[in-house]
Design a protein around this motif. Structure first.
Motif, PDB file in Angstrom:
ATOM      1  N   VAL A 102      -9.494   9.640 -11.447  1.00 54.64           N
ATOM      2  CA  VAL A 102     -10.084   8.554 -12.242  1.00 54.64           C
ATOM      3  C   VAL A 102     -11.602   8.565 -12.153  1.00 54.64           C
ATOM      4  O   VAL A 102     -12.298   8.338 -13.150  1.00 54.64           O
ATOM      5  CB  VAL A 102      -9.519   7.199 -11.776  1.00 54.64           C
ATOM      6  N   ALA A 103     -12.153   8.832 -10.971  1.00 58.56           N
ATOM      7  CA  ALA A 103     -13.610   8.813 -10.816  1.00 58.56           C
ATOM      8  C   ALA A 103     -14.285   9.910 -11.617  1.00 58.56           C
ATOM      9  O   ALA A 103     -15.410   9.741 -12.077  1.00 58.56           O
ATOM     10  CB  ALA A 103     -13.972   8.948  -9.331  1.00 58.56           C
ATOM     11  N   HIS A 104     -13.622  11.045 -11.806  1.00 61.55           N
ATOM     12  CA  HIS A 104     -14.226  12.145 -12.546  1.00 61.55           C
ATOM     13  C   HIS A 104     -13.984  12.050 -14.046  1.00 61.55           C
ATOM     14  O   HIS A 104     -14.634  12.763 -14.817  1.00 61.55           O
ATOM     15  CB  HIS A 104     -13.680  13.486 -12.030  1.00 61.55           C
ATOM     16  N   ASN A 105     -13.065  11.214 -14.480  1.00 62.36           N
ATOM     17  CA  ASN A 105     -12.803  11.067 -15.912  1.00 62.36           C
ATOM     18  C   ASN A 105     -12.472   9.602 -16.194  1.00 62.36           C
ATOM     19  O   ASN A 105     -11.342   9.256 -16.536  1.00 62.36           O
ATOM     20  CB  ASN A 105     -11.641  11.982 -16.333  1.00 62.36           C
ATOM     21  N   PRO A 106     -13.459   8.696 -16.026  1.00 68.38           N
ATOM     22  CA  PRO A 106     -13.150   7.266 -16.105  1.00 68.38           C
ATOM     23  C   PRO A 106     -12.768   6.793 -17.492  1.00 68.38           C
ATOM     24  O   PRO A 106     -11.988   5.847 -17.625  1.00 68.38           O
ATOM     25  CB  PRO A 106     -14.463   6.613 -15.634  1.00 68.38           C
ATOM     26  N   GLU A 107     -13.295   7.407 -18.549  1.00 67.82           N
ATOM     27  CA  GLU A 107     -13.002   6.932 -19.896  1.00 67.82           C
ATOM     28  C   GLU A 107     -11.564   7.248 -20.293  1.00 67.82           C
ATOM     29  O   GLU A 107     -10.838   6.387 -20.803  1.00 67.82           O
ATOM     30  CB  GLU A 107     -13.972   7.565 -20.885  1.00 67.82           C
ATOM     31  N   ALA A 108     -11.147   8.475 -20.057  1.00 68.82           N
ATOM     32  CA  ALA A 108      -9.786   8.861 -20.447  1.00 68.82           C
ATOM     33  C   ALA A 108      -8.731   8.199 -19.567  1.00 68.82           C
ATOM     34  O   ALA A 108      -7.612   7.943 -20.016  1.00 68.82           O
ATOM     35  CB  ALA A 108      -9.632  10.376 -20.396  1.00 68.82           C
ATOM     36  N   LEU A 109      -9.079   7.909 -18.305  1.00 67.05           N
ATOM     37  CA  LEU A 109      -8.096   7.376 -17.355  1.00 67.05           C
ATOM     38  C   LEU A 109      -8.381   5.920 -17.004  1.00 67.05           C
ATOM     39  O   LEU A 109      -8.063   5.470 -15.900  1.00 67.05           O
ATOM     40  CB  LEU A 109      -8.100   8.234 -16.079  1.00 67.05           C
ATOM     41  N   GLU A 110      -8.953   5.182 -17.933  1.00 66.42           N
ATOM     42  CA  GLU A 110      -9.250   3.774 -17.654  1.00 66.42           C
ATOM     43  C   GLU A 110      -7.971   2.977 -17.433  1.00 66.42           C
ATOM     44  O   GLU A 110      -7.824   2.259 -16.438  1.00 66.42           O
ATOM     45  CB  GLU A 110     -10.050   3.173 -18.814  1.00 66.42           C
ATOM     46  N   ALA A 111      -7.027   3.092 -18.348  1.00 67.02           N
ATOM     47  CA  ALA A 111      -5.763   2.364 -18.199  1.00 67.02           C
ATOM     48  C   ALA A 111      -4.976   2.860 -16.991  1.00 67.02           C
ATOM     49  O   ALA A 111      -4.373   2.069 -16.251  1.00 67.02           O
ATOM     50  CB  ALA A 111      -4.921   2.504 -19.474  1.00 67.02           C
ATOM     51  N   PHE A 112      -4.996   4.161 -16.764  1.00 64.70           N
ATOM     52  CA  PHE A 112      -4.301   4.721 -15.606  1.00 64.70           C
ATOM     53  C   PHE A 112      -4.925   4.205 -14.309  1.00 64.70           C
ATOM     54  O   PHE A 112      -4.207   3.901 -13.347  1.00 64.70           O
ATOM     55  CB  PHE A 112      -4.369   6.249 -15.658  1.00 64.70           C
ATOM     56  N   GLY A 113      -6.257   4.097 -14.277  1.00 64.40           N
ATOM     57  CA  GLY A 113      -6.917   3.573 -13.089  1.00 64.40           C
ATOM     58  C   GLY A 113      -6.528   2.139 -12.805  1.00 64.40           C
ATOM     59  O   GLY A 113      -6.327   1.747 -11.647  1.00 64.40           O
ATOM     60  N   GLN A 114      -6.414   1.314 -13.860  1.00 63.16           N
ATOM     61  CA  GLN A 114      -5.980  -0.068 -13.666  1.00 63.16           C
ATOM     62  C   GLN A 114      -4.558  -0.122 -13.120  1.00 63.16           C
ATOM     63  O   GLN A 114      -4.242  -0.931 -12.234  1.00 63.16           O
ATOM     64  CB  GLN A 114      -6.072  -0.827 -14.985  1.00 63.16           C
ATOM     65  N   LEU A 115      -3.698   0.748 -13.648  1.00 56.33           N
ATOM     66  CA  LEU A 115      -2.324   0.781 -13.144  1.00 56.33           C
ATOM     67  C   LEU A 115      -2.279   1.203 -11.675  1.00 56.33           C
ATOM     68  O   LEU A 115      -1.591   0.590 -10.853  1.00 56.33           O
ATOM     69  CB  LEU A 115      -1.490   1.742 -13.998  1.00 56.33           C
ATOM     70  N   ILE A 116      -3.038   2.258 -11.334  1.00 57.89           N
ATOM     71  CA  ILE A 116      -3.034   2.746  -9.953  1.00 57.89           C
ATOM     72  C   ILE A 116      -3.597   1.685  -9.017  1.00 57.89           C
ATOM     73  O   ILE A 116      -3.110   1.512  -7.892  1.00 57.89           O
ATOM     74  CB  ILE A 116      -3.828   4.059  -9.855  1.00 57.89           C
ATOM     75  N   GLN A 117      -4.625   0.969  -9.467  1.00 59.32           N
ATOM     76  CA  GLN A 117      -5.188  -0.090  -8.631  1.00 59.32           C
ATOM     77  C   GLN A 117      -4.155  -1.195  -8.389  1.00 59.32           C
ATOM     78  O   GLN A 117      -4.014  -1.692  -7.258  1.00 59.32           O
ATOM     79  CB  GLN A 117      -6.434  -0.671  -9.314  1.00 59.32           C
ATOM     80  N   GLN A 118      -3.430  -1.567  -9.419  1.00 59.66           N
ATOM     81  CA  GLN A 118      -2.381  -2.578  -9.255  1.00 59.66           C
ATOM     82  C   GLN A 118      -1.263  -2.056  -8.351  1.00 59.66           C
ATOM     83  O   GLN A 118      -0.758  -2.777  -7.480  1.00 59.66           O
ATOM     84  CB  GLN A 118      -1.829  -2.961 -10.620  1.00 59.66           C
ATOM     85  N   MET A 119      -0.882  -0.795  -8.550  1.00 59.06           N
ATOM     86  CA  MET A 119       0.161  -0.207  -7.709  1.00 59.06           C
ATOM     87  C   MET A 119      -0.310  -0.104  -6.254  1.00 59.06           C
ATOM     88  O   MET A 119       0.472  -0.340  -5.316  1.00 59.06           O
ATOM     89  CB  MET A 119       0.528   1.177  -8.256  1.00 59.06           C
ATOM     90  N   LEU A 120      -1.593   0.252  -6.084  1.00 59.68           N
ATOM     91  CA  LEU A 120      -2.144   0.332  -4.730  1.00 59.68           C
ATOM     92  C   LEU A 120      -2.116  -1.030  -4.050  1.00 59.68           C
ATOM     93  O   LEU A 120      -1.788  -1.136  -2.852  1.00 59.68           O
ATOM     94  CB  LEU A 120      -3.571   0.875  -4.794  1.00 59.68           C
ATOM     95  N   GLU A 121      -2.438  -2.065  -4.783  1.00 58.84           N
ATOM     96  CA  GLU A 121      -2.374  -3.413  -4.204  1.00 58.84           C
ATOM     97  C   GLU A 121      -0.949  -3.783  -3.818  1.00 58.84           C
ATOM     98  O   GLU A 121      -0.723  -4.421  -2.779  1.00 58.84           O
ATOM     99  CB  GLU A 121      -2.943  -4.420  -5.195  1.00 58.84           C
ATOM    100  N   ASP A 122       0.012  -3.378  -4.643  1.00 57.17           N
ATOM    101  CA  ASP A 122       1.419  -3.652  -4.295  1.00 57.17           C
ATOM    102  C   ASP A 122       1.822  -2.910  -3.023  1.00 57.17           C
ATOM    103  O   ASP A 122       2.488  -3.468  -2.147  1.00 57.17           O
ATOM    104  CB  ASP A 122       2.324  -3.242  -5.453  1.00 57.17           C
ATOM    105  N   VAL A 123       1.421  -1.643  -2.931  1.00 59.95           N
ATOM    106  CA  VAL A 123       1.757  -0.861  -1.735  1.00 59.95           C
ATOM    107  C   VAL A 123       1.066  -1.449  -0.509  1.00 59.95           C
ATOM    108  O   VAL A 123       1.656  -1.523   0.581  1.00 59.95           O
ATOM    109  CB  VAL A 123       1.363   0.616  -1.952  1.00 59.95           C
ATOM    110  N   GLN A 124      -0.203  -1.855  -0.671  1.00 58.87           N
ATOM    111  CA  GLN A 124      -0.912  -2.467   0.444  1.00 58.87           C
ATOM    112  C   GLN A 124      -0.244  -3.771   0.875  1.00 58.87           C
ATOM    113  O   GLN A 124      -0.131  -4.051   2.071  1.00 58.87           O
ATOM    114  CB  GLN A 124      -2.365  -2.720   0.060  1.00 58.87           C
ATOM    115  N   GLU A 125       0.215  -4.547  -0.105  1.00 59.18           N
ATOM    116  CA  GLU A 125       0.914  -5.790   0.226  1.00 59.18           C
ATOM    117  C   GLU A 125       2.187  -5.503   1.007  1.00 59.18           C
ATOM    118  O   GLU A 125       2.491  -6.171   2.008  1.00 59.18           O
ATOM    119  CB  GLU A 125       1.221  -6.546  -1.053  1.00 59.18           C
ATOM    120  N   ARG A 126       2.931  -4.506   0.548  1.00 60.34           N
ATOM    121  CA  ARG A 126       4.151  -4.118   1.266  1.00 60.34           C
ATOM    122  C   ARG A 126       3.815  -3.567   2.653  1.00 60.34           C
ATOM    123  O   ARG A 126       4.502  -3.871   3.637  1.00 60.34           O
ATOM    124  CB  ARG A 126       4.901  -3.055   0.450  1.00 60.34           C
ATOM    125  N   LEU A 127       2.748  -2.792   2.744  1.00 61.08           N
ATOM    126  CA  LEU A 127       2.339  -2.231   4.023  1.00 61.08           C
ATOM    127  C   LEU A 127       1.928  -3.331   4.999  1.00 61.08           C
ATOM    128  O   LEU A 127       2.275  -3.274   6.186  1.00 61.08           O
ATOM    129  CB  LEU A 127       1.171  -1.255   3.789  1.00 61.08           C
TER     130      LEU A 127
END
Length: 846
Positions: free
Chosen positions: A410-435
């Motif tokens: 995402v950091a190297h291609n922020p425009e193309a992966l903007e939506a993907f980055g938002q999804l990964i951030q949300q998924m990361l928060e879910d995993v962190q919450e579970r952790l």
């Protein structure tokens, strides 16, 4: 004469240096100089001839016979001489006359030339005047011609916006006319220019009418563009969904690694070919979407239609592919997350690239479309996150999402992966919450509520066994054979043991990871997993909880070891593990301080009691109102407390060290300390009942010199017998000379201080010299020598034991015992087993 004077004056000014009448150039002056030289030479020749003639004549002197003849000759000669002397002037005069004639002729010619020049000037001025008037007339004509031409062009331009509308309508109504033709772009340009012109000049006659006609032309052109583009996109979609090969749609939508090239050609090849057909037409719209709302709406509709067609194609394909990945990596969550996220990264990049092959203007609908594709992944992966119990798995998934996906992709291609980055951030928060949730359960079940086994509390036997293993390994340098993964791990552990125990100055056996108390090892492993997976504020809270639980578990274990073995072993065990804990949390670059807020109700209790005492003043007026005082003074106060985990470890370490020093001192000089305490209590009671007397203690039976001497002898025996074992335990647990010295110095000082206090007590309470001789109290120097001798004995005993261990051969039973023990203390097997057991026990409660 006047004319001659004027003439002569003009002649003098002919070549005057300041104001010449006729200035001569250098060439003319050189010619005049040459003429003067020629004239001067001719005059010289003539003068020489005259002189010669005169000399000839004078040489012929006649014969003078008488004075009258002489006088006649003299007069004649004098006349001749006079004439000869005036010849030069006569010649010069004649020369001047010639020059005057020449000047007069020259002046006549100059006057003639001046008259001619005046005539030429007059004629030139006349011609110049006529020419200027002719040029002015020509320029006026040209200016008028340009003005008329401009007026004509302006009229044609204005009339063009009114005359071409019928022609444009006919062209647009032609059924064979295609938006892809070059003439279509010219029509669009004409329509836009005419509409802008009519909007700028609403005062023209029938301007509103023609504006409506042009708007109809524009709507017709927009409809043609929309139909053309949608037809091509529908055709491409149809070719993708219903390929000529005849396979079913469901089979075509399965994206697998084996057919990635064919699938890419199927899903993207048709659309890439279609982009070449519609790119030019879409560019016409994109260049004008800011000028007219119709173009903006058309571009938005084209974006929406394109993305809807792509959604029809890709939604089911992505869903099918993610389900295949879930089935493929059913038991490996990390591989599932990595593969599915990588797959979606490629999908987003390909969709972004394909979109900009059609369009060049950004669209928020593209992000929404990408979010729809990413939601498919989130909906498929979310159930796995909820059911993952293993901390290591959750930590590795956090690392995959944060490092591999967010930081690398995402950091190297922020425009193309903007939506993907938002999804990964949300998924990361879910995993962190579970952790975090699993970490709380793990800290409570496996650290705070840990129930140690007999082997966990087998101190100091475990350390002694590990030391003997290390010494035996020094003798036998052959590593164990690696029959399987477990034997390989044991070989590594053996090598680690060998490296740590080559000499007495090496590290303690407790420094090995496998020898750490399980709660310490689990705490550090858990913190190391959480350090790079959660945010710092959350990590600080978890670390505070984990270290607090770990300190409690160490205190409990220390108490058990003290009960089963000795207080020295228990406190050394706690000190060593607290030192390990403090050393291992140092690399964490976070602040272990956490702010905690609480309510203080102490004033509320006092205010309520005062309210009951002042019940008669509940409704009093003024400042004596009891109810008002209760509301003002009884309000609970908010207090903030700073909790520092590192300071808690240091505080507990300090308490343990002080307790160890106290217990060691009591074991060595306990009888003396007990006697001193009893004597002080007796003196306090005596001083409170009657006037103090120095003979009270001396007259007490249990404080007689004969009774004190055994206490002293017993303490000296304890120092000689027990000091070496205490130092041996310190060496075994700590194995660090600096730490041992820091702990032993206050013990030594307490021992010497106890003897000095006893001596001072006896002297101040009237014990005689004979009594002191009977008591046999050693001086501080003697006590110091006794302690030093005991320390040397401890070092010699340890060296003897080490040499004896090196001389012994390792039997088969000892090797089997060593291997089984190494299996028991292996950190990897212990950590994995404990975490897995905890996950299985608490999976239902999660």
């Amino acid at each position: 004469m006047e004319n001659m004077k004027v003439l002569h004056a003009k002649v003098k000014k002919w070549d005057d240096k300041t104001d010449p009448l006729a200035k001569l150039d250098d060439f003319q002056l050189s010619i005049i100089n040459q003429i003067e030289e020629i004239n001067s030479n001719s005059l010289k020749i003539k003068g020489e001839n005259v002189a010669i003639e005169s000399t000839d004549e004078t040489t012929e002197i006649p014969v003078i016979e008488s004075i009258p003849k002489f006088l006649v000759w003299f007069d004649k000669t004098e006349e001749i001489n006079d004439d000869r002397s005036d010849d030069v002037y006569h010649k010069y005069y004649r020369h001047l006359e010639d020059q005057t004639k020449q000047c007069d002729a020259l002046l006549n010619e100059i006057d003639t030339s001046i008259a001619g020049l005046d005539k030429l000037i007059t004629e030139y001025n006349f011609v110049n005047t006529k020419t200027s008037s002719l040029n002015d007339a020509s320029e006026n004509l040209i200016r008028e011609q340009r003005h008329l031409s401009q007026i004509s062009d302006d009229i044609k331009t204005r009339l063009k916006h009114f005359t071409q509308v019928e022609h444009l309508i006919q062209r647009l109504q032609n059924p064979t006319f295609s938006p892809a033709s070059p003439q279509f772009s010219e029509i669009i340009v004409n329509i836009d220019d005419s509409m802008e012109y009519l909007k700028e000049h609403p005062s023209y006659k029938e301007s509103a009418t023609y504006l409506v006609k042009y708007r109809q032309c524009l709507l017709k052109a927009i409809q043609m563009i929309k139909s053309y583009v949608t037809h091509i996109l529908l055709t491409a979609t149809e070719q993708v969904l219903n390929p000529k090969a005849g396979s079913s749609v469901k089979e075509q939508l399965k994206i697998t690694d084996k057919t990635s090239e064919a699938v890419f050609a199927l899903y993207y090849g048709k659309f890439q070919a279609s982009s070449l057909k519609v790119k030019k037409v879409i560019n016409l719209v994109e260049k004008r979407f800011e000028r007219n709302i119709e173009y903006e709406n058309l571009l938005s509709e084209l974006h929406q239609f394109y993305l809807s067609q792509r959604a029809i194609i890709m939604s089911s394909g992505v869903d099918s592919a993610i389900k295949d990945l879930c089935a493929k990596h059913k038991g490996d969550h990390c591989a599932l997350f990595r593969a599915s996220c990588t797959f979606l990264v490629h999908i987003c990049q390909d969709e972004y690239r394909l979109f900009y092959q059609f369009f060049s203007v950004q669209s928020a609908q593209l992000t929404s479309y990408m979010e729809g594709l990413c939601t498919i992944l989130y909906d498929s992966i979310r159930p796995f996150i909820v059911h993952i119990n293993h901390l290591e798995t959750l930590a590795e998934i956090c690392s995959i999402l944060r490092v591999e996906m967010l930081d690398e992709h995402v950091a190297h291609n922020p425009e193309a992966l903007e939506a993907f980055g938002q999804l990964i951030q949300q998924m990361l928060e879910d995993v962190q919450e579970r952790l975090i949730f699993r970490a709380h359960l793990y800290l409570q079940s496996d650290i705070l509520q840990y129930n140690p086994s007999a082997g966990d509390l087998a101190y100091p036997e475990k350390l002694e066994m590990m030391e003997s293993i290390a010494l035996s390994l020094q003798e036998h340098q052959q590593p164990l054979k690696r029959a399987d993964s477990r034997s390989s791990m044991l070989s590594i552990t053996s090598t680690e043991v060998e490296q740590h125990f080559k000499s007495r100055t090496g590290n303690s056996p407790a420094d090995l990871h496998g020898m750490w108390y399980p709660t310490v090892r689990r705490t550090l492993v858990c913190l190391s997993r959480l350090y790079r997976c959660v945010d710092r504020p959350i990590f600080q809270g978890l670390s505070q909880e984990a270290l607090s639980y770990c300190i409690q578990s160490l205190a409990t274990a220390s108490l058990s070891i003290s009960t089963n073995k000795s207080s020295i072993d228990g406190k050394l065990f706690e000190i060593k593990h607290l030192l390990i804990l403090r050393e291992q949390i140092a690399p964490f670059r976070v602040d272990f301080t956490m702010k905690e807020t609480s309510l203080d109700f102490s004033k509320m209790k006092t205010a309520a009691y005062e309210l009951l005492q002042k019940r008669k003043q509940l409704f009093a007026l003024g400042t004596t109102n009891a109810l008002l005082e209760f509301l003002l003074e009884g309000t609970p106060q908010v207090k903030e407390h700073l909790l520092d985990s590192r300071k808690d470890v240091d505080r507990q370490l300090k308490i343990s060290c002080e307790q160890f020093i106290k217990d060691a001192t009591k074991q060595l000089v306990g009888p003396i300390i007990t006697f001193i305490e009893n004597a002080q209590n007796l003196l306090k009671q005596a001083s409170s009942q009657q006037p103090a007397s120095n003979m009270v203690l001396r007259q007490t039976p249990w404080a007689s010199p004969q009774q004190i001497s055994p206490f002293i002898q017993e303490s000296i025996r304890n120092i000689k017998s027990k000091l070496s074992s205490i130092q041996r335990s310190m060496q075994l647990y700590l194995s660090n000379k600096d730490t041992e010295f820091i702990l032993f110095r206050p013990i030594r000082n307490n021992i010497i201080g106890s003897f000095m206090r006893l001596e001072q007590l006896l002297v101040t309470n009237s014990y005689s010299k004979e009594d002191l001789i009977i008591v046999s109290l050693p001086t501080s120097d003697q006590v110091s020598v006794i302690i030093s001798n005991a320390s040397l004995v401890a070092d010699s005993q340890q060296e003897t034991e080490r040499r004896a261990s090196e001389g012994r051969k390792i039997s088969t039973s000892s090797i089997d015992k060593k291997v089984s023990f190494e299996r028991e203390v292996s950190i990897k097997e212990e950590d994995s087993g404990s975490m897995s057991r905890n996950d299985n026990e608490t999976s239902n409660g999660s």
